[in-house]
Enzyme design. Structure first.
Site, PDB file in Angstrom:
ATOM      1  N   VAL A 127      82.653  66.674  31.996  1.00 61.57           N
ATOM      2  CA  VAL A 127      82.177  67.184  33.292  1.00 61.57           C
ATOM      3  C   VAL A 127      80.651  67.093  33.251  1.00 61.57           C
ATOM      4  CG1 VAL A 127      82.054  69.227  34.790  1.00 61.57           C
ATOM      5  CG2 VAL A 127      84.163  68.739  33.509  1.00 61.57           C
ATOM      6  N   TYR A 134      90.730  73.943  25.063  1.00 60.17           N
ATOM      7  CA  TYR A 134      92.029  73.434  24.607  1.00 60.17           C
ATOM      8  C   TYR A 134      92.904  74.561  24.051  1.00 60.17           C
ATOM      9  CZ  TYR A 134      89.620  68.929  24.965  1.00 60.17           C
ATOM     10  OH  TYR A 134      88.913  67.846  25.424  1.00 60.17           O
ATOM     11  N   GLU A 157      91.547  64.692  19.614  1.00 61.29           N
ATOM     12  CA  GLU A 157      90.598  65.021  18.550  1.00 61.29           C
ATOM     13  C   GLU A 157      89.368  65.630  19.200  1.00 61.29           C
ATOM     14  OE1 GLU A 157      90.963  61.229  18.125  1.00 61.29           O
ATOM     15  OE2 GLU A 157      92.782  61.507  16.948  1.00 61.29           O
TER      16      GLU A 157
HETATM   17  C1  LIG Z   1      84.361  70.627  27.511  1.00 63.84           C
HETATM   18  C2  LIG Z   1      84.048  70.454  29.005  1.00 63.84           C
HETATM   19  C3  LIG Z   1      84.858  69.283  29.561  1.00 63.84           C
HETATM   20  C4  LIG Z   1      84.496  71.749  29.733  1.00 63.84           C
HETATM   21  O1  LIG Z   1      84.315  71.528  31.129  1.00 63.84           O
HETATM   22  P1  LIG Z   1      84.001  72.716  32.133  1.00 63.84           P
HETATM   23  O2  LIG Z   1      84.192  72.186  33.516  1.00 63.84           O
HETATM   24  O3  LIG Z   1      82.710  73.346  31.818  1.00 63.84           O
HETATM   25  O4  LIG Z   1      85.177  73.721  31.769  1.00 63.84           O
HETATM   26  P2  LIG Z   1      85.672  74.953  32.657  1.00 63.84           P
HETATM   27  O5  LIG Z   1      84.606  75.448  33.577  1.00 63.84           O
HETATM   28  O6  LIG Z   1      86.977  74.576  33.282  1.00 63.84           O
HETATM   29  O7  LIG Z   1      85.882  76.043  31.520  1.00 63.84           O
HETATM   30  C5  LIG Z   1      87.166  76.454  31.125  1.00 63.84           C
HETATM   31  C6  LIG Z   1      87.078  77.337  29.902  1.00 63.84           C
HETATM   32  O8  LIG Z   1      86.627  76.565  28.764  1.00 63.84           O
HETATM   33  C7  LIG Z   1      85.837  77.410  27.926  1.00 63.84           C
HETATM   34  N1  LIG Z   1      84.478  76.923  27.891  1.00 63.84           N
HETATM   35  C8  LIG Z   1      83.913  75.964  28.667  1.00 63.84           C
HETATM   36  N2  LIG Z   1      82.625  75.772  28.309  1.00 63.84           N
HETATM   37  C9  LIG Z   1      82.373  76.624  27.293  1.00 63.84           C
HETATM   38  C10 LIG Z   1      81.233  76.896  26.500  1.00 63.84           C
HETATM   39  N3  LIG Z   1      80.077  76.233  26.696  1.00 63.84           N
HETATM   40  N4  LIG Z   1      81.349  77.826  25.533  1.00 63.84           N
HETATM   41  C11 LIG Z   1      82.488  78.487  25.316  1.00 63.84           C
HETATM   42  N5  LIG Z   1      83.624  78.284  26.058  1.00 63.84           N
HETATM   43  C12 LIG Z   1      83.549  77.362  27.019  1.00 63.84           C
HETATM   44  C13 LIG Z   1      85.876  78.790  28.543  1.00 63.84           C
HETATM   45  O9  LIG Z   1      87.006  79.471  28.023  1.00 63.84           O
HETATM   46  C14 LIG Z   1      86.075  78.455  30.008  1.00 63.84           C
HETATM   47  O10 LIG Z   1      86.616  79.486  30.760  1.00 63.84           O
HETATM   48  P3  LIG Z   1      85.594  80.562  31.448  1.00 63.84           P
HETATM   49  O11 LIG Z   1      84.521  79.777  32.144  1.00 63.84           O
HETATM   50  O12 LIG Z   1      86.500  81.312  32.371  1.00 63.84           O
HETATM   51  O13 LIG Z   1      85.056  81.372  30.298  1.00 63.84           O
HETATM   52  C15 LIG Z   1      82.519  70.278  29.242  1.00 63.84           C
HETATM   53  O14 LIG Z   1      81.821  71.278  28.517  1.00 63.84           O
HETATM   54  C16 LIG Z   1      81.986  68.912  28.824  1.00 63.84           C
HETATM   55  O15 LIG Z   1      82.054  67.947  29.577  1.00 63.84           O
HETATM   56  N6  LIG Z   1      81.449  68.819  27.599  1.00 63.84           N
HETATM   57  C17 LIG Z   1      80.859  67.549  27.100  1.00 63.84           C
HETATM   58  C18 LIG Z   1      81.932  66.499  26.864  1.00 63.84           C
HETATM   59  C19 LIG Z   1      83.008  67.025  25.922  1.00 63.84           C
HETATM   60  O16 LIG Z   1      82.726  67.712  24.936  1.00 63.84           O
HETATM   61  N7  LIG Z   1      84.285  66.656  26.214  1.00 63.84           N
HETATM   62  C20 LIG Z   1      85.417  67.045  25.392  1.00 63.84           C
HETATM   63  C21 LIG Z   1      85.511  66.123  24.235  1.00 63.84           C
HETATM   64  S1  LIG Z   1      86.958  66.452  23.234  1.00 63.84           S
END
Ligand SMILES: CC(C)(COP(=O)(O)OP(=O)(O)OC[C@H]1O[C@@H](n2cnc3c(N)ncnc32)[C@H](O)[C@@H]1OP(=O)(O)O)[C@@H](O)C(=O)NCCC(=O)NCCS
Length: 154
Positions: A77, A121, A109
């Site tokens: 995202v 996850y 992974e």
């Molecule tokens: C991982 C990623 C896809 C999450 O996307 P996102 O849209 O921010 O996720 P959401 O808003 O749906 O968050 C859902 C839950 O995930 C967890 N979460 C998301 N970001 C978090 C953070 N920075 N720290 C801790 N928990 C986190 C929380 O439990 C969150 O729920 P909450 O907001 O109610 O606390 C995003 O951080 C990203 O793109 N990261 C870089 C790419 C990446 O790492 N991809 C995954 C590779 S395996």
């Protein structure tokens, strides 16, 4: 903003450039659009994009179904749109779509240092089942382990 402002839509090979642009903005090491194009030559590949009604495409997920197992290959995202529920929307889409295609398991992974993704996850029922030592090469030249996670579907 909120989850109602986003729509998840299935995309294919013609979206390779968009997927590559999103991937590049989400990861230190981007995958080229040619890599995305070649992914779509594989049988069982599917992808989806999260689209904000005013801001455009803000996230993606890419999965590969092989027999009854689905690998979540990548998901991201854009930084400005994180913590708005988009990751959950994309993951739930991937889980439902994979189950609809007959997958019994989803595997992935994740970098041991990636707390955000691991939290997401785990909250969706994924469990750690093994570690791949030094699986990822980081931009500073160091290496990190991958945690392998799995969730039963259906
Ligand atoms: C991982 C990623 C896809 C999450 O996307 P996102 O849209 O921010 O996720 P959401 O808003 O749906 O968050 C859902 C839950 O995930 C967890 N979460 C998301 N970001 C978090 C953070 N920075 N720290 C801790 N928990 C986190 C929380 O439990 C969150 O729920 P909450 O907001 O109610 O606390 C995003 O951080 C990203 O793109 N990261 C870089 C790419 C990446 O790492 N991809 C995954 C590779 S395996």
């Amino acid at each position: 903003m909120g989850v109602d402002d986003y729509r998840i839509r299935s995309v294919g090979r013609h979206y390779s450039k968009t997927l590559a642009n999103l991937h590049e903005s989400c990861f230190a090491k981007g995958w080229s659009y040619l890599e995305f194009e070649s992914f779509f030559e594989r049988k069982g590949m599917f992808a989806a994009i999260a689209h904000h009604k005013e801001k455009g495409d803000v996230g993606f997920v890419l999965c590969w179904l092989i027999e009854d197992q689905c690998d979540l290959l990548s998901m991201g995202v854009l930084p400005d749109y994180r913590r708005d529920g988009v990751g959950v929307l994309l993951l739930e889409y991937a889980l439902e779509h994979a189950a609809g295609l007959g997958a019994k398991f989803m595997m992935l992974e994740v970098n041991v240092n990636n707390t955000a993704a691991q939290t997401l996850y785990e909250a969706h029922g994924f469990e750690k089942f093994s570690v791949r030592k030094d699986y990822y090469s980081n931009i500073d030249g160091s290496r990190s382990d991958a945690i392998c996670m799995r969730k039963a579907l259906g």
